[in-house]
Write an enzyme that holds these catalytic residues in place. Structure first.
Site, PDB file in Angstrom:
ATOM      1  N   HIS A  90       2.676 -15.460   6.819  1.00 43.54           N
ATOM      2  CA  HIS A  90       2.070 -15.580   5.485  1.00 43.54           C
ATOM      3  C   HIS A  90       2.876 -16.480   4.570  1.00 43.54           C
ATOM      4  CE1 HIS A  90       0.027 -11.472   6.425  1.00 43.54           C
ATOM      5  NE2 HIS A  90      -0.579 -12.492   7.001  1.00 43.54           N
ATOM      6  N   CYS A 114       4.291 -28.467  -4.769  1.00 44.44           N
ATOM      7  CA  CYS A 114       3.324 -29.070  -5.702  1.00 44.44           C
ATOM      8  C   CYS A 114       1.965 -29.149  -5.022  1.00 44.44           C
ATOM      9  CB  CYS A 114       3.789 -30.485  -6.074  1.00 44.44           C
ATOM     10  SG  CYS A 114       2.510 -31.431  -6.947  1.00 44.44           S
ATOM     11  N   ARG A 120       0.860  -1.189   0.000  1.00 49.05           N
ATOM     12  CA  ARG A 120       0.000   0.000   0.000  1.00 49.05           C
ATOM     13  C   ARG A 120       0.896   1.240   0.000  1.00 49.05           C
ATOM     14  NH1 ARG A 120      -1.257  -4.181   2.984  1.00 49.05           N
ATOM     15  NH2 ARG A 120      -3.227  -5.239   2.627  1.00 49.05           N
TER      16      ARG A 120
HETATM   17  N1  APR Z   1      10.552   2.146   7.004  1.00 46.29           N
HETATM   18  C1  APR Z   1       9.446   2.039   7.790  1.00 46.29           C
HETATM   19  N2  APR Z   1       8.176   1.940   7.295  1.00 46.29           N
HETATM   20  C2  APR Z   1       8.046   1.987   5.952  1.00 46.29           C
HETATM   21  C3  APR Z   1       9.148   2.110   5.071  1.00 46.29           C
HETATM   22  C4  APR Z   1      10.448   2.196   5.654  1.00 46.29           C
HETATM   23  N3  APR Z   1      11.551   2.323   4.901  1.00 46.29           N
HETATM   24  N4  APR Z   1       8.668   2.129   3.783  1.00 46.29           N
HETATM   25  C5  APR Z   1       7.322   2.002   3.872  1.00 46.29           C
HETATM   26  N5  APR Z   1       6.950   1.930   5.157  1.00 46.29           N
HETATM   27  C6  APR Z   1       5.609   1.722   5.713  1.00 46.29           C
HETATM   28  C7  APR Z   1       4.472   2.315   4.915  1.00 46.29           C
HETATM   29  O1  APR Z   1       4.171   3.617   5.402  1.00 46.29           O
HETATM   30  C8  APR Z   1       3.325   1.328   5.202  1.00 46.29           C
HETATM   31  O2  APR Z   1       2.487   1.794   6.259  1.00 46.29           O
HETATM   32  O3  APR Z   1       5.420   0.320   5.686  1.00 46.29           O
HETATM   33  C9  APR Z   1       4.031   0.045   5.678  1.00 46.29           C
HETATM   34  C10 APR Z   1       3.788  -1.135   4.739  1.00 46.29           C
HETATM   35  O4  APR Z   1       2.421  -1.428   4.794  1.00 46.29           O
HETATM   36  P1  APR Z   1       1.814  -2.482   3.757  1.00 46.29           P
HETATM   37  O5  APR Z   1       2.341  -2.179   2.402  1.00 46.29           O
HETATM   38  O6  APR Z   1       0.332  -2.512   4.014  1.00 46.29           O
HETATM   39  O7  APR Z   1       2.460  -3.873   4.181  1.00 46.29           O
HETATM   40  P2  APR Z   1       2.031  -4.837   5.362  1.00 46.29           P
HETATM   41  O8  APR Z   1       1.551  -4.077   6.547  1.00 46.29           O
HETATM   42  O9  APR Z   1       3.152  -5.773   5.558  1.00 46.29           O
HETATM   43  O10 APR Z   1       0.788  -5.634   4.710  1.00 46.29           O
HETATM   44  C11 APR Z   1       0.263  -6.702   5.486  1.00 46.29           C
HETATM   45  O11 APR Z   1      -1.109  -7.373   3.616  1.00 46.29           O
HETATM   46  O12 APR Z   1      -0.831  -7.409   1.424  1.00 46.29           O
HETATM   47  C12 APR Z   1      -1.004  -8.234   2.482  1.00 46.29           C
HETATM   48  O13 APR Z   1      -0.155 -10.364   2.916  1.00 46.29           O
HETATM   49  C13 APR Z   1       0.220  -9.064   2.581  1.00 46.29           C
HETATM   50  O14 APR Z   1       1.700  -9.370   4.423  1.00 46.29           O
HETATM   51  C14 APR Z   1       0.965  -8.396   3.714  1.00 46.29           C
HETATM   52  C15 APR Z   1      -0.151  -7.824   4.567  1.00 46.29           C
HETATM   53 ZN    ZN Z   2       3.737 -33.403  -7.319  1.00 42.01          ZN
END
Ligand code: APR
Ligand code: ZN
Length: 246
Positions: free
Chosen positions: A119, A127, A35
């Protein structure tokens, strides 16, 4: 004393820290987050490549995404200073385990020995019929023969060993994560938007069990109001400072 210094001094006196990480901790390694600006989900349709329903309907969509995006990223990314700092905390005896939502395997590559992968991991391919395991490289090589790749043993379709949307998390793994959260003194939530459940319940469980909660995340999260520390800066900048409070 600023927030980072206050957290760093707290950490020196704590023996049982648990880290809870999300895509943001790997952002500085070049792994796109989901996101936020430039997130993976602004370019690719997660309802296709990340859901079990669509995978069963058309596995080639995932495998083309894997060939064009996932594999090239996984092949080149390395742990960054944030992953390495958590390993240093483990070596110093303060950090007991890393609970991660990430599927990139970078915590293990950084040296962390206790990693709970809520996850799953993209580094193992299995497989769907006989559960035979393949490495990333083996699966990628099979893509040259055909998409979706098939099992050498039983011709079953191969899939990544991840939890797709629409699938349940492994209950034992989730219980291990809940137990680690409930017994820690401090939970560091790093690089997660904390919007996906049941994973996002884990920092709350630590807090409810009496632990301190520190959120290190560039963006805001729904748990900021209950956290003891909120540091909206890059993980690669903050975590090394927690090791050596200047
Ligand atoms: N340092 C700290 N925070 C950061 C950095 C950084 N360098 N870069 C980005 N962020 C923050 C963003 O502001 C965001 O809020 O990291 C967060 C990432 O959020 P997501 O992209 O939603 O990832 P996550 O929370 O791991 O998503 C949870 O959702 O998509 C599914 O299964 C997937 O494991 C994932 C789960
Ligand atoms: Zn197989």
């Amino acid at each position: 004393m600023d927030n980072i210094k206050a957290l760093a001094s707290d950490i020196q006196n704590v023996q049982n820290i648990v880290a809870f990480t999300g895509a943001g901790i790997s952002a500085e390694s070049g792994v796109p987050t989901y996101r936020g600006e430039g997130g993976l989900w602004t370019k690719y349709d997660p309802s296709k490549y990340a859901s079990i329903g669509y995978f069963l309907q058309d596995p080639s969509y995932y495998w083309n995404f894997f060939k064009d995006v996932r594999y090239p990223i996984l092949k080149k990314v390395k742990p960054n200073k944030a992953h390495l700092a958590l390993f240093e905390m483990e070596k110093a005896g303060n950090l007991k385990t890393v609970i991660t939502q990430n599927i990139d395997g970078l915590h293990q590559e950084a040296g962390s020995t206790s990693v709970i992968e809520l996850h799953g991991t993209t580094r193992t391919i299995i497989c769907m019929d006989c559960s035979k395991k393949y490495t990333l490289a083996e699966a990628f090589a099979k893509l040259a023969e055909q998409i979706p790749p098939l099992c050498s043993e039983c011709r079953g379709i191969l899939r990544p060993d991840v939890v797709f949307f629409g699938e349940m998390l492994n209950p034992e793994i989730l219980q291990d994560a809940y137990a680690a959260a409930a017994s820690c003194e401090l939970l560091l939530a790093v690089g997660s938007s904390l919007v996906v459940y049941p994973a996002a319940d884990i920092p709350l469980r630590a807090k409810r069990a009496g632990a301190k909660l520190a959120i290190i995340n560039k963006g805001g999260t729904p748990l900021d109001s209950v956290a003891d520390f909120v540091i909206n800066e890059a993980a690669g900048l903050v975590l090394p400072q927690l090791l050596n409070p200047k």
